[in-house]
Design a protein around this motif. Sequence first.
Motif, PDB file in Angstrom:
ATOM      1  N   ASP A  28       0.793  -1.220   0.000  1.00 30.47           N
ATOM      2  CA  ASP A  28       0.000   0.000   0.000  1.00 30.47           C
ATOM      3  C   ASP A  28       0.832   1.279   0.000  1.00 30.47           C
ATOM      4  N   GLU A  29       2.061   1.228   0.515  1.00 32.87           N
ATOM      5  CA  GLU A  29       2.908   2.425   0.465  1.00 32.87           C
ATOM      6  C   GLU A  29       3.702   2.442  -0.841  1.00 32.87           C
ATOM      7  N   LEU A  30       4.206   1.268  -1.258  1.00 30.28           N
ATOM      8  CA  LEU A  30       5.042   1.204  -2.464  1.00 30.28           C
ATOM      9  C   LEU A  30       4.263   0.729  -3.686  1.00 30.28           C
ATOM     10  N   ASN A  31       2.987   0.381  -3.485  1.00 26.64           N
ATOM     11  CA  ASN A  31       2.091  -0.022  -4.578  1.00 26.64           C
ATOM     12  C   ASN A  31       2.612  -1.218  -5.381  1.00 26.64           C
ATOM     13  N   LEU A  32       3.251  -2.149  -4.697  1.00 26.51           N
ATOM     14  CA  LEU A  32       3.685  -3.391  -5.346  1.00 26.51           C
ATOM     15  C   LEU A  32       2.740  -4.497  -4.864  1.00 26.51           C
ATOM     16  N   LYS A  33       1.842  -4.950  -5.732  1.00 25.31           N
ATOM     17  CA  LYS A  33       0.714  -5.773  -5.275  1.00 25.31           C
ATOM     18  C   LYS A  33       0.938  -7.281  -5.414  1.00 25.31           C
ATOM     19  N   ALA A  34       2.099  -7.699  -5.929  1.00 26.13           N
ATOM     20  CA  ALA A  34       2.303  -9.139  -6.120  1.00 26.13           C
ATOM     21  C   ALA A  34       2.307  -9.882  -4.787  1.00 26.13           C
ATOM     22  N   THR A  35       2.853  -9.267  -3.758  1.00 28.24           N
ATOM     23  CA  THR A  35       2.946  -9.889  -2.434  1.00 28.24           C
ATOM     24  C   THR A  35       1.555  -9.874  -1.804  1.00 28.24           C
ATOM     25  N   LYS A  36       1.062 -11.043  -1.414  1.00 29.38           N
ATOM     26  CA  LYS A  36      -0.354 -11.156  -1.061  1.00 29.38           C
ATOM     27  C   LYS A  36      -0.605 -11.327   0.434  1.00 29.38           C
ATOM     28  N   TYR A  37      -1.745 -10.806   0.862  1.00 27.76           N
ATOM     29  CA  TYR A  37      -2.253 -11.092   2.206  1.00 27.76           C
ATOM     30  C   TYR A  37      -3.042 -12.401   2.145  1.00 27.76           C
ATOM     31  N   GLY A  38      -2.703 -13.342   3.024  1.00 21.43           N
ATOM     32  CA  GLY A  38      -3.472 -14.583   3.058  1.00 21.43           C
ATOM     33  C   GLY A  38      -4.027 -14.869   4.431  1.00 21.43           C
ATOM     34  N   CYS A  39      -3.141 -14.835   5.449  1.00 20.07           N
ATOM     35  CA  CYS A  39      -3.590 -15.216   6.797  1.00 20.07           C
ATOM     36  C   CYS A  39      -3.184 -14.202   7.856  1.00 20.07           C
ATOM     37  N   GLY A  40      -2.165 -13.397   7.585  1.00 17.26           N
ATOM     38  CA  GLY A  40      -1.716 -12.416   8.569  1.00 17.26           C
ATOM     39  C   GLY A  40      -0.956 -13.015   9.739  1.00 17.26           C
ATOM     40  N   LYS A  41      -0.693 -14.336   9.683  1.00 15.13           N
ATOM     41  CA  LYS A  41      -0.053 -15.012  10.815  1.00 15.13           C
ATOM     42  C   LYS A  41       1.140 -15.864  10.370  1.00 15.13           C
ATOM     43  N   ALA A  42       1.703 -15.553   9.226  1.00 16.86           N
ATOM     44  CA  ALA A  42       2.888 -16.271   8.730  1.00 16.86           C
ATOM     45  C   ALA A  42       2.653 -17.769   8.548  1.00 16.86           C
ATOM     46  N   MET A  43       1.410 -18.137   8.241  1.00 14.17           N
ATOM     47  CA  MET A  43       1.125 -19.565   8.105  1.00 14.17           C
ATOM     48  C   MET A  43       0.957 -20.013   6.656  1.00 14.17           C
ATOM     49  N   CYS A  44       0.433 -19.140   5.797  1.00  8.52           N
ATOM     50  CA  CYS A  44       0.082 -19.605   4.452  1.00  8.52           C
ATOM     51  C   CYS A  44       1.162 -19.328   3.420  1.00  8.52           C
ATOM     52  N   GLY A  45       2.017 -18.351   3.675  1.00  5.29           N
ATOM     53  CA  GLY A  45       3.136 -18.082   2.763  1.00  5.29           C
ATOM     54  C   GLY A  45       2.801 -17.222   1.555  1.00  5.29           C
TER      55      GLY A  45
END
Lengths: 165, 722
Positions: A28-45
Amino acid sequence: MKIDFEINGKATSVDVDPQMPLLWVVRDELNLKATKYGCGKAMCGACTLHVDGDIFRSCSLAVEYVSGKSVTTLEGLSKNEGHLHPVQQAWIDENVPQCGYCQPGFMMAAAKLITVIPNPTDQDIKANISNICRCGTHPRIIKAIKRAAQIQQTTTLISDGKAKE
Amino acid sequence: MEKQKNEGKSSRRKFLQTGAIILGGTIVATYLGRGPLRRFAAETAESLDTPLLVSTYKPDFWFEVLTDNTILLKSPKVEMGQGIFTGLAMLAAEELEVSVSQIRVEHAGSSNGPMDLTLTGGSSSTSSLYVPIREVAATMREMLKNAAGKYWNVQPGSINVKEGILTSGKNSMSYAEISALTKDWDVPDTPALKSVSDFKYVGTNVKRIDLIPKVMGKPIFGIDYTFPDMVYALILQSPYINGTIKSLDTKKAAESAGVIKVIEEKDLVAVVAKTRYAAEMALRLIEADWDIPRKWQQADFEQIVKVGNGNAVHIQDDGSAESLINENPGSAFRQEYRTPMAAHAQMEPNGTVAWVEKDSAKIVIGTQMPGMVARAVAKALDLDPEQVNLQVAYSGGGFGRRGMVNNAVHAAIISKLIGKPVHVFNTREQEFQNAVYRPNTHHVLEAKIGQGGEIEAIVHNQATPDTLVEAFAGSTALSLLGADFLSSGHGAGLIYNIKNRAAIVWQNKLPVRTGIWRSVGMYPNTFAVESFMNELAVKTGKDPFEMRIVLLKGTEKVNERYVHVLETLRERSGWDSPKPPGKGRGLAICNDRKTIAAAVIEVQVIDKRIKIIKVTNVIDAGLSINPEGIRQQVEGCVMMGISSALYEELTVKDGQIAASNYHEYPLATLADTPQIEVIILQGTDQPLGVGEPPIEPIAPAIAAAVFDLTGQNLRSLPLRIL
């Protein structure tokens, strides 16, 4: 707080809460969207990226940690569509993605794996990558990582050859 | 192209007649106005029996010729990973006389393409579009040819077309050129379509056309979308089943860094912040006390969903199955099976990007039901339907979870209140705890076995909550139908030729929202029925292949297809070769809306853990459009099937869904990947569904393999060795 680091080879600076996860800084700050939100807990990768060449799950990594370091996201893995990273090329060759949402994280994990284990077996891949895919692209991911390792070796051989000439 | 010129009524008539309920825009509105039950019936017919309902059949609404002579196809069906864009590009290319690579596919939006008024689901996209998309493409090609004929002053029949280049004698020009030169378009009658034997692309292996954006990490998903000056919101959702707010203190949240506003409007409580991170931090600071109507426990859910509870509807009743079983109940062979409640757990959480201004709403969303979302937003904001500009994003997985409005209306209301574009996406915890679930089911199967071991009667009782009717058509529709036999009860009936057979669906209601999950009722029903058939084979001393072939033989085309699938699978799985030591093998088969899918699975058990070694699949989905796409879907079904059969179970504890994230709802990983073989048969010349049927035999085939190895009959999912 102002934090300076390198993103995909370029110097950058953000002024954010130092505890803000790197994931949201990148997206959201650098507008690079490839990196995804999945679980927020370092579980899904899904948010896997590289910091100084090591893999991290960026949803659980405070941005202050990367101060002065070098961050690479999928956008930085290759220069452009004409010069794909071996992992991206192998992903195309094996027709891997379905929905595609988890693939950036898998590709970043794979890109690291083939530098540590240049010729991975199925077992190496299964033991070292714990990301989650819901569409069930697992068999193709395994094939693609082995193919990427081959492409990497061929490319290395060619560039070594050139260096010697 | 000008749209007004295409309205000649006679020339469009064919489009309006391609299927029983394929209708032009205005007629659709009238039809849908006839009341919820009829609408439901129509929409269900869409998703189950595959005609298509879209907002328009104007060719230039579907196709746009771009200046580089590529063709933009605006797809009414949504891409959620199943590869529909690739299949549609192949079908369009056949009739447009261009190469597949000359076609670009985007989602149709509400203002610029053929909007799907029903659902992408039910494995029906390819089959429902197989004829219409080629008709529209062929008409488009004729329009381009006619325009070139007029321009050159030659008969259109003298014009040849290849890869988007029109030629007649020495004349030659591209689709792009004639499009730029033409103002008035004539829409001809729908031309005759190519026969299957003339297909160039259909039946060949084509890689996905969305590979480049997906391996380059392009921002194609709803969650990636941004508007200028966009803000981020999170909605307060009850972590308790049907919890309502008793008291609320939002002071700390409102003072939290980066927070713009805390919205408290009727049922809607949301934090709006400058960043997603700030919104997450603030959401945690809201102090809410919840009124919990009841502290639901797992035992309650299992008690509710039980054969004998609620309304019962017979969906199959041949011969006198029930009286044969009931006349001597003690002698019947009887088993019970259960499947658990499950989450979709698709990787991209649900969410919406909304920008509402005075007289317009822009909505960006990954959804399986764009038409329904657009209608819901228009209604909530009191806008005309044409004031809602709905843009469909690629979905990061669907599996049924996007077959609903989700938070689109709330996102639109927040945007309206705040006067800015807003990004509202669930946290993973919200995705687990406040969602729509595949319901748990309960099955009782009984058989009367004759003295010679022949099966005289089978009765299947399935207890299940609704997964479709109430959500789509309301509770009145559900009470009129008696039970959701269309979706939840799908597959309860027996495919086997047993003279006396009956299937009864018992309608139960859980206190959580229940909905469609990949393959709907076929998933639990195939587990129960095929497990029972495997147990019957053991009980009567028959080989499971032999028993099925005997019971599926017949004079219809489908009987021939069953036998072909089974014989192929028997050979290709090595069923008759000696079993490797320490391994068990199992079989299951299903027929899901005419697609036949079967699998033989080989397992090991190591430290009480089931390990899948090899899965051999045979699928007959009729005409293969893209065999490579079919293989992807079958592999995906195998992995999701393994995940679901071995690990997935959503339980209830103290009024909450017990799982809050993936650590409490583990999915299969790379370590679970077996050897997978996919064999494709083409038993008919019509394309059938592919995205769901192959998941259905996985759990029962694993269960049979575990029995083969250990002698344990596991009759509840997930399968756990005792």
